[in-house]
Design a protein around this motif. Structure first.
Motif, PDB file in Angstrom:
ATOM      1  N   ILE A  43       0.839  -1.207   0.000  1.00 34.60           N
ATOM      2  CA  ILE A  43       0.000   0.000   0.000  1.00 34.60           C
ATOM      3  C   ILE A  43       0.873   1.255   0.000  1.00 34.60           C
ATOM      4  CG2 ILE A  43      -1.651   1.338   1.384  1.00 34.60           C
ATOM      5  CD1 ILE A  43      -2.834  -1.463   2.226  1.00 34.60           C
ATOM      6  N   PHE A  44       1.907   1.261   0.829  1.00 30.95           N
ATOM      7  CA  PHE A  44       2.814   2.411   0.846  1.00 30.95           C
ATOM      8  C   PHE A  44       3.551   2.537  -0.494  1.00 30.95           C
ATOM      9  CE2 PHE A  44       3.744   4.025   5.373  1.00 30.95           C
ATOM     10  CZ  PHE A  44       2.402   3.955   5.709  1.00 30.95           C
ATOM     11  N   GLY A  45       3.868   1.393  -1.113  1.00 31.06           N
ATOM     12  CA  GLY A  45       4.484   1.427  -2.442  1.00 31.06           C
ATOM     13  C   GLY A  45       3.557   2.096  -3.454  1.00 31.06           C
ATOM     14  N   ALA A  46       2.275   1.774  -3.366  1.00 36.92           N
ATOM     15  CA  ALA A  46       1.294   2.399  -4.272  1.00 36.92           C
ATOM     16  C   ALA A  46       1.200   3.901  -4.011  1.00 36.92           C
ATOM     17  CB  ALA A  46      -0.069   1.739  -4.092  1.00 36.92           C
ATOM     18  N   PHE A  47       1.226   4.299  -2.741  1.00 33.83           N
ATOM     19  CA  PHE A  47       1.216   5.731  -2.427  1.00 33.83           C
ATOM     20  C   PHE A  47       2.475   6.410  -2.969  1.00 33.83           C
ATOM     21  CE2 PHE A  47      -1.975   4.938   1.052  1.00 33.83           C
ATOM     22  CZ  PHE A  47      -2.951   5.789   0.541  1.00 33.83           C
ATOM     23  N   GLY A  48       3.608   5.689  -2.940  1.00 36.61           N
ATOM     24  CA  GLY A  48       4.840   6.227  -3.495  1.00 36.61           C
ATOM     25  C   GLY A  48       4.710   6.487  -4.987  1.00 36.61           C
ATOM     26  N   ILE A  49       4.105   5.547  -5.695  1.00 33.60           N
ATOM     27  CA  ILE A  49       3.876   5.727  -7.132  1.00 33.60           C
ATOM     28  C   ILE A  49       2.954   6.923  -7.375  1.00 33.60           C
ATOM     29  CG2 ILE A  49       2.799   4.698  -9.186  1.00 33.60           C
ATOM     30  CD1 ILE A  49       3.840   1.962  -8.100  1.00 33.60           C
ATOM     31  N   LEU A  50       1.886   7.020  -6.570  1.00 38.26           N
ATOM     32  CA  LEU A  50       0.969   8.157  -6.711  1.00 38.26           C
ATOM     33  C   LEU A  50       1.680   9.481  -6.430  1.00 38.26           C
ATOM     34  CD1 LEU A  50      -2.266   6.753  -5.005  1.00 38.26           C
ATOM     35  CD2 LEU A  50      -1.863   7.113  -7.452  1.00 38.26           C
ATOM     36  N   GLN A  51       2.599   9.480  -5.471  1.00 37.29           N
ATOM     37  CA  GLN A  51       3.329  10.701  -5.129  1.00 37.29           C
ATOM     38  C   GLN A  51       4.248  11.105  -6.274  1.00 37.29           C
ATOM     39  OE1 GLN A  51       6.621  11.684  -4.315  1.00 37.29           O
ATOM     40  NE2 GLN A  51       6.073  13.609  -3.349  1.00 37.29           N
ATOM     41  N   VAL A  52       4.943  10.130  -6.862  1.00 33.40           N
ATOM     42  CA  VAL A  52       5.832  10.408  -7.989  1.00 33.40           C
ATOM     43  C   VAL A  52       5.039  10.938  -9.190  1.00 33.40           C
ATOM     44  CG1 VAL A  52       7.357   9.316  -9.705  1.00 33.40           C
ATOM     45  CG2 VAL A  52       7.634   8.789  -7.278  1.00 33.40           C
ATOM     46  N   LEU A  53       3.833  10.424  -9.373  1.00 36.82           N
ATOM     47  CA  LEU A  53       2.972  10.875 -10.471  1.00 36.82           C
ATOM     48  C   LEU A  53       2.267  12.204 -10.165  1.00 36.82           C
ATOM     49  CD1 LEU A  53       1.315   7.470 -11.487  1.00 36.82           C
ATOM     50  CD2 LEU A  53       3.141   8.692 -12.682  1.00 36.82           C
ATOM     51  N   GLY A  54       2.465  12.707  -8.954  1.00 37.59           N
ATOM     52  CA  GLY A  54       1.862  13.973  -8.563  1.00 37.59           C
ATOM     53  C   GLY A  54       0.388  13.878  -8.193  1.00 37.59           C
ATOM     54  N   MET A  55      -0.063  12.671  -7.883  1.00 39.61           N
ATOM     55  CA  MET A  55      -1.480  12.478  -7.549  1.00 39.61           C
ATOM     56  C   MET A  55      -1.712  12.375  -6.044  1.00 39.61           C
ATOM     57  SD  MET A  55      -2.254   9.728 -10.590  1.00 39.61           S
ATOM     58  CE  MET A  55      -3.983   9.535 -10.243  1.00 39.61           C
ATOM     59  N   LYS A  57      -0.133  14.115  -2.277  1.00 36.60           N
ATOM     60  CA  LYS A  57       0.785  15.074  -1.641  1.00 36.60           C
ATOM     61  C   LYS A  57       1.259  14.508  -0.303  1.00 36.60           C
ATOM     62  CE  LYS A  57      -0.105  18.262  -4.699  1.00 36.60           C
ATOM     63  NZ  LYS A  57       0.527  18.021  -5.951  1.00 36.60           N
ATOM     64  N   GLY A  58       2.319  13.769  -0.353  1.00 36.68           N
ATOM     65  CA  GLY A  58       2.863  13.204   0.869  1.00 36.68           C
ATOM     66  C   GLY A  58       4.369  13.121   0.761  1.00 36.68           C
ATOM     67  N   SER A  59       4.979  12.702   1.848  1.00 39.84           N
ATOM     68  CA  SER A  59       6.431  12.612   1.903  1.00 39.84           C
ATOM     69  C   SER A  59       6.903  11.252   1.396  1.00 39.84           C
ATOM     70  CB  SER A  59       6.892  12.822   3.342  1.00 39.84           C
ATOM     71  OG  SER A  59       8.237  12.441   3.488  1.00 39.84           O
ATOM     72  N   LEU A  60       7.724  11.262   0.379  1.00 44.77           N
ATOM     73  CA  LEU A  60       8.294  10.032  -0.149  1.00 44.77           C
ATOM     74  C   LEU A  60       9.236   9.395   0.883  1.00 44.77           C
ATOM     75  CD1 LEU A  60       7.869   8.514  -2.761  1.00 44.77           C
ATOM     76  CD2 LEU A  60       9.869   9.641  -3.707  1.00 44.77           C
ATOM     77  N   GLY A  61       9.957  10.230   1.627  1.00 43.95           N
ATOM     78  CA  GLY A  61      10.852   9.727   2.678  1.00 43.95           C
ATOM     79  C   GLY A  61      10.080   8.981   3.756  1.00 43.95           C
ATOM     80  N   PHE A  62       8.928   9.529   4.149  1.00 43.33           N
ATOM     81  CA  PHE A  62       8.080   8.869   5.145  1.00 43.33           C
ATOM     82  C   PHE A  62       7.645   7.497   4.635  1.00 43.33           C
ATOM     83  CE2 PHE A  62       3.703   7.867   6.434  1.00 43.33           C
ATOM     84  CZ  PHE A  62       3.886   7.716   7.798  1.00 43.33           C
ATOM     85  N   LEU A  63       7.296   7.416   3.356  1.00 44.09           N
ATOM     86  CA  LEU A  63       6.861   6.141   2.774  1.00 44.09           C
ATOM     87  C   LEU A  63       7.994   5.118   2.785  1.00 44.09           C
ATOM     88  CD1 LEU A  63       4.708   7.383  -0.236  1.00 44.09           C
ATOM     89  CD2 LEU A  63       3.905   6.459   1.938  1.00 44.09           C
ATOM     90  N   PHE A  64       9.219   5.546   2.423  1.00 41.09           N
ATOM     91  CA  PHE A  64      10.361   4.622   2.424  1.00 41.09           C
ATOM     92  C   PHE A  64      10.668   4.121   3.837  1.00 41.09           C
ATOM     93  CE2 PHE A  64      11.557   6.381  -1.800  1.00 41.09           C
ATOM     94  CZ  PHE A  64      11.648   5.170  -2.464  1.00 41.09           C
ATOM     95  N   ILE A  65      10.636   5.037   4.801  1.00 44.73           N
ATOM     96  CA  ILE A  65      10.876   4.633   6.194  1.00 44.73           C
ATOM     97  C   ILE A  65       9.776   3.685   6.658  1.00 44.73           C
ATOM     98  CG2 ILE A  65      10.922   5.472   8.581  1.00 44.73           C
ATOM     99  CD1 ILE A  65      12.331   8.013   7.455  1.00 44.73           C
ATOM    100  N   GLY A  66       8.536   3.994   6.294  1.00 46.84           N
ATOM    101  CA  GLY A  66       7.410   3.127   6.650  1.00 46.84           C
ATOM    102  C   GLY A  66       7.564   1.730   6.089  1.00 46.84           C
ATOM    103  N   VAL A  67       7.948   1.642   4.827  1.00 50.17           N
ATOM    104  CA  VAL A  67       8.145   0.337   4.190  1.00 50.17           C
ATOM    105  C   VAL A  67       9.247  -0.443   4.909  1.00 50.17           C
ATOM    106  CG1 VAL A  67       8.972  -0.796   2.083  1.00 50.17           C
ATOM    107  CG2 VAL A  67       7.212   0.967   1.937  1.00 50.17           C
ATOM    108  N   ALA A  68      10.342   0.204   5.238  1.00 48.61           N
ATOM    109  CA  ALA A  68      11.447  -0.471   5.936  1.00 48.61           C
ATOM    110  C   ALA A  68      11.010  -0.959   7.317  1.00 48.61           C
ATOM    111  CB  ALA A  68      12.640   0.476   6.054  1.00 48.61           C
ATOM    112  N   VAL A  69      10.291  -0.118   8.038  1.00 53.93           N
ATOM    113  CA  VAL A  69       9.805  -0.505   9.372  1.00 53.93           C
ATOM    114  C   VAL A  69       8.840  -1.686   9.260  1.00 53.93           C
ATOM    115  CG1 VAL A  69       8.371   0.267  11.327  1.00 53.93           C
ATOM    116  CG2 VAL A  69      10.179   1.754  10.434  1.00 53.93           C
TER     117      VAL A  69
END
Length: 189
Positions: A43-55, A57-69
């Motif tokens: 789910i966080f990966g999907a949000f990352g894709i949406l963030q990269v596509l500009g759809m 508005k969230g922190s990509l860093g937060f998503l990466f940390i979330g995925v690692a945790v």
């Protein structure tokens, strides 16, 4: 001797877990959290894709940390779940063996043959699969389905209903159909 239904046998086996209810609740909780961690990696990966596509508005860093945790927690929670399940299984197997062998001691004048004891012992060992790999995974599947359908349903009710139908098809209907089609082949195997 009257044959009991599979449901009746499972109900009796589940009652034996009562003294270890705390461990079973812990196993279910750890398993549920572990499955949620695994899902939220995607789910966080999907949000990352949406963030990269500009759809989104969230922190990509937060998503990466979330995925690692979530990835690290998934491993820890899986280990904790399996530890609890196997503790329950082996504790109950020890209790069942003790009761069986106490009953067999009464029959010792009949000079029990080794084959009977081997058969009984191997049947008791089969119970390990039930206690370690059936009760909590079933509870986890039900709770996980409810939570994910609610999560998906928050985006739109129809999506939540579709998710529930998909879970029921994959988790209930297909296994029942395959079981029925296989008949007694599995038991004979």
């Amino acid at each position: 001797m009257k044959k009991r239904s599979n449901f009746a046998v499972m109900k009796n086996l589940i009652h034996l877990v009562k003294p270890l209810t705390d461990y079973m609740i812990l196993a279910i909780l750890m398993g549920l959290l572990g499955h949620l961690c695994a899902s939220f990696i995607t789910i966080f990966g999907a949000f990352g894709i949406l963030q990269v596509l500009g759809m989104w508005k969230g922190s990509l860093g937060f998503l990466f940390i979330g995925v690692a945790v979530f990835a690290v927690l998934r491993g820890i929670l899986r280990y904790a779940e399996q530890s609890c399940n196997h503790f329950i299984a082996f504790k109950l197997l020890a209790l069942i063996r003790d009761e069986v062998f106490q009953s067999l001691r009464k029959l010792t004048p009949a000079k029990l043959e080794g084959n009977l004891i081997t058969v009984i012992t191997s049947d008791i060992e089969l119970l390990e699969v039930f206690y370690a790999h059936t009760i909590s995974p079933t509870a986890i599947a039900v709770l996980y389905t409810i939570l994910l359908c609610l999560f998906i349903g928050q985006f739109h009710v129809i999506l939540g209903i579709l998710a529930l139908l998909a879970y029921l098809a994959v988790g209930v209907l297909i296994p029942l159909a395959v079981s029925k089609a296989g008949g007694d082949d599995g038991m004979r195997f």
